[in-house]
Design a protein around this motif. Structure first.
Motif, mmCIF file in Angstrom:
data_model
loop_
_atom_site.group_PDB
_atom_site.id
_atom_site.type_symbol
_atom_site.label_atom_id
_atom_site.label_comp_id
_atom_site.label_asym_id
_atom_site.label_seq_id
_atom_site.Cartn_x
_atom_site.Cartn_y
_atom_site.Cartn_z
ATOM 1 N N CYS A 81 3.561 -1.060 5.980
ATOM 2 C CA CYS A 81 3.171 -2.443 6.257
ATOM 3 C C CYS A 81 4.235 -3.438 5.801
ATOM 4 O O CYS A 81 4.182 -4.619 6.153
ATOM 5 C CB CYS A 81 1.825 -2.758 5.617
ATOM 6 N N TYR A 111 6.434 -7.985 7.636
ATOM 7 C CA TYR A 111 5.117 -7.377 7.362
ATOM 8 C C TYR A 111 4.375 -7.080 8.656
ATOM 9 O O TYR A 111 4.368 -7.904 9.566
ATOM 10 C CB TYR A 111 4.267 -8.348 6.543
ATOM 11 N N ARG A 112 3.758 -5.909 8.692
ATOM 12 C CA ARG A 112 2.876 -5.617 9.845
ATOM 13 C C ARG A 112 1.642 -4.870 9.373
ATOM 14 O O ARG A 112 1.736 -4.016 8.480
ATOM 15 C CB ARG A 112 3.623 -4.782 10.892
ATOM 16 N N ASN A 113 0.570 -5.201 10.044
ATOM 17 C CA ASN A 113 -0.703 -4.601 9.653
ATOM 18 C C ASN A 113 -0.831 -3.204 10.275
ATOM 19 O O ASN A 113 -1.556 -2.992 11.216
ATOM 20 C CB ASN A 113 -1.822 -5.525 10.146
ATOM 21 N N GLU A 114 -0.036 -2.288 9.696
ATOM 22 C CA GLU A 114 -0.015 -0.938 10.261
ATOM 23 C C GLU A 114 -0.475 0.066 9.225
ATOM 24 O O GLU A 114 -0.315 -0.154 8.029
ATOM 25 C CB GLU A 114 1.415 -0.585 10.667
#
Ligand code: DAH
Length: 339
Positions: free
Chosen positions: A203, A192-195
């Motif tokens: 994300c 997961y990434r806060n993109e």
């Protein structure tokens, strides 16, 4: 009496209809409980002994003709499509089982697993909700280290030690903490990434992490294994290693494969260079080994990380990463048969 049966034989023989109601009426008239045939049978005992045989034969004849007529009419009725029950239509196509398809991410993940499994890698997994130590600190990314910004992270506000893992590298830490070398493992999983979500990034996505620790593991073993992998997955064997930076490996590299420049698509996806980046890798930093209780004087190793979406997009020529997560049947059913 016999002449009456003969009259009915004539009547039955000349029956012709495609109308289901007429056919049913005919059936009741001849074969019903109160129909001709049961009536003739009930009269049997009144027939003279000498006539019994021909009487019996006549009734059987009537019965045979009636049944044959009914069958003939039914077939005509069906082939005319005039039946009102679909269960009576013997010509209708059989109902098929709708087979599902596997998700392209699962297909590619399993292909990658297969390739490494064949050369002795086992499969390991770790939690998606991770702690800071396994996702960052043990991987040589202490608090306030600027490289943490490379991966926009989902933290829990009230408990910043807990986060959604940003990469599967956290699994190599967990694995090294619990196992002694030689270690050969690959760890597929969701990260997961806060993109911001766009056609190129999401994300949620998936990675496969690879880790090999033993005595005398060198950079040339890493090059060899990646060459084996690219040949097996893409059928392409021209690769290059570009120096790069990852906090947990030293030296670090990014791997490009030569995709070619034969079509317009090749131009587009390789930005006109013919080369395509497919993964990150490097020799595991001695600090990481120590953090996981492995003696860096005795052991060395390599690690690599592959983005599954990226590979799936390349192999299936998918140009929007969001398609993987929308569950649109029109997209998913295109992978039928690609088990
Ligand atoms: N964890 C890296 C990322 O998510 C990928 C990666 C690079 C993994 C190099 C590795 C490695 O194990 O050696 O961007």
């Amino acid at each position: 009496m016999i002449s009456e049966i003969e009259k009915r034989i004539k009547e039955a023989s000349s029956f012709k209809s495609k109308d289901p109601k007429e056919i049913e009426k005919f059936r009741l008239k001849f074969l019903g409980k109160k129909g001709h045939i049961s009536y003739f049978f009930s009269e049997f005992k009144k027939v003279k002994e000498s006539d019994k045989k021909s009487y019996g034969l006549a009734i059987n004849e009537l019965k045979k003709i009636t049944i044959a007529k009914l069958e003939e009419s039914k077939i005509k009725e069906i082939s005319n499509g005039k039946t009102n029950s679909k269960f009576e239509d013997l010509t209708r196509p059989v109902s098929t089982f709708e087979l599902g398809s596997r998700h392209p991410i699962s297909i590619i993940r399993d292909k990658i697993i297969d390739i490494f499994y064949k050369i002795g890698f086992n499969i390991s997994e770790g939690p998606e909700i991770e702690d800071d130590w396994h996702n960052f600190t043990a991987l040589n990314l202490p608090e306030h280290h600027p490289a943490r910004d490379m991966q926009d992270t989902f933290f829990i506000q009230s408990s910043p030690d807990i986060l959604l893992r940003t990469h599967t590298s956290s699994v190599q830490v967990r694995y090294m903490e619990k196992n002694i070398p030689p270690i050969r493992t690959i760890s597929p999983g969701r990260v997961y990434r806060n993109e911001a979500i766009s056609s190129r990034s999401h994300c949620i996505f998936h990675q496969v992490e690879g880790l090999y620790i033993d005595d005398q593991v060198s950079f040339s073993s890493l090059k060899q294994i990646i060459l084996y992998f690219t040949k097996a997955l893409f059928g392409k064997s021209k690769i290059r290693f570009r120096p790069s930076y990852f906090p947990f490996t030293e030296p670090s590299a990014e791997v490009d494969i030569f995709w070619g420049l034969e079509s317009e698509t090749d131009y587009r996806i390789t930005k006109g260079t013919g080369w395509l980046e497919i993964m990150g890798c490097g020799m595991v930093d001695p600090n990481v080994l120590s953090n996981c209780n492995i003696d860096p004087e005795k052991f060395s190793g390599y690690a690599f990380g592959i983005g599954i979406e990226r590979i799936a997009m390349l192999l299936y020529q998918i140009d929007d990463i969001r398609l993987f997560f929308e569950n649109d049947i029109r997209f998913l059913e295109q992978f039928k048969g690609k088990l």
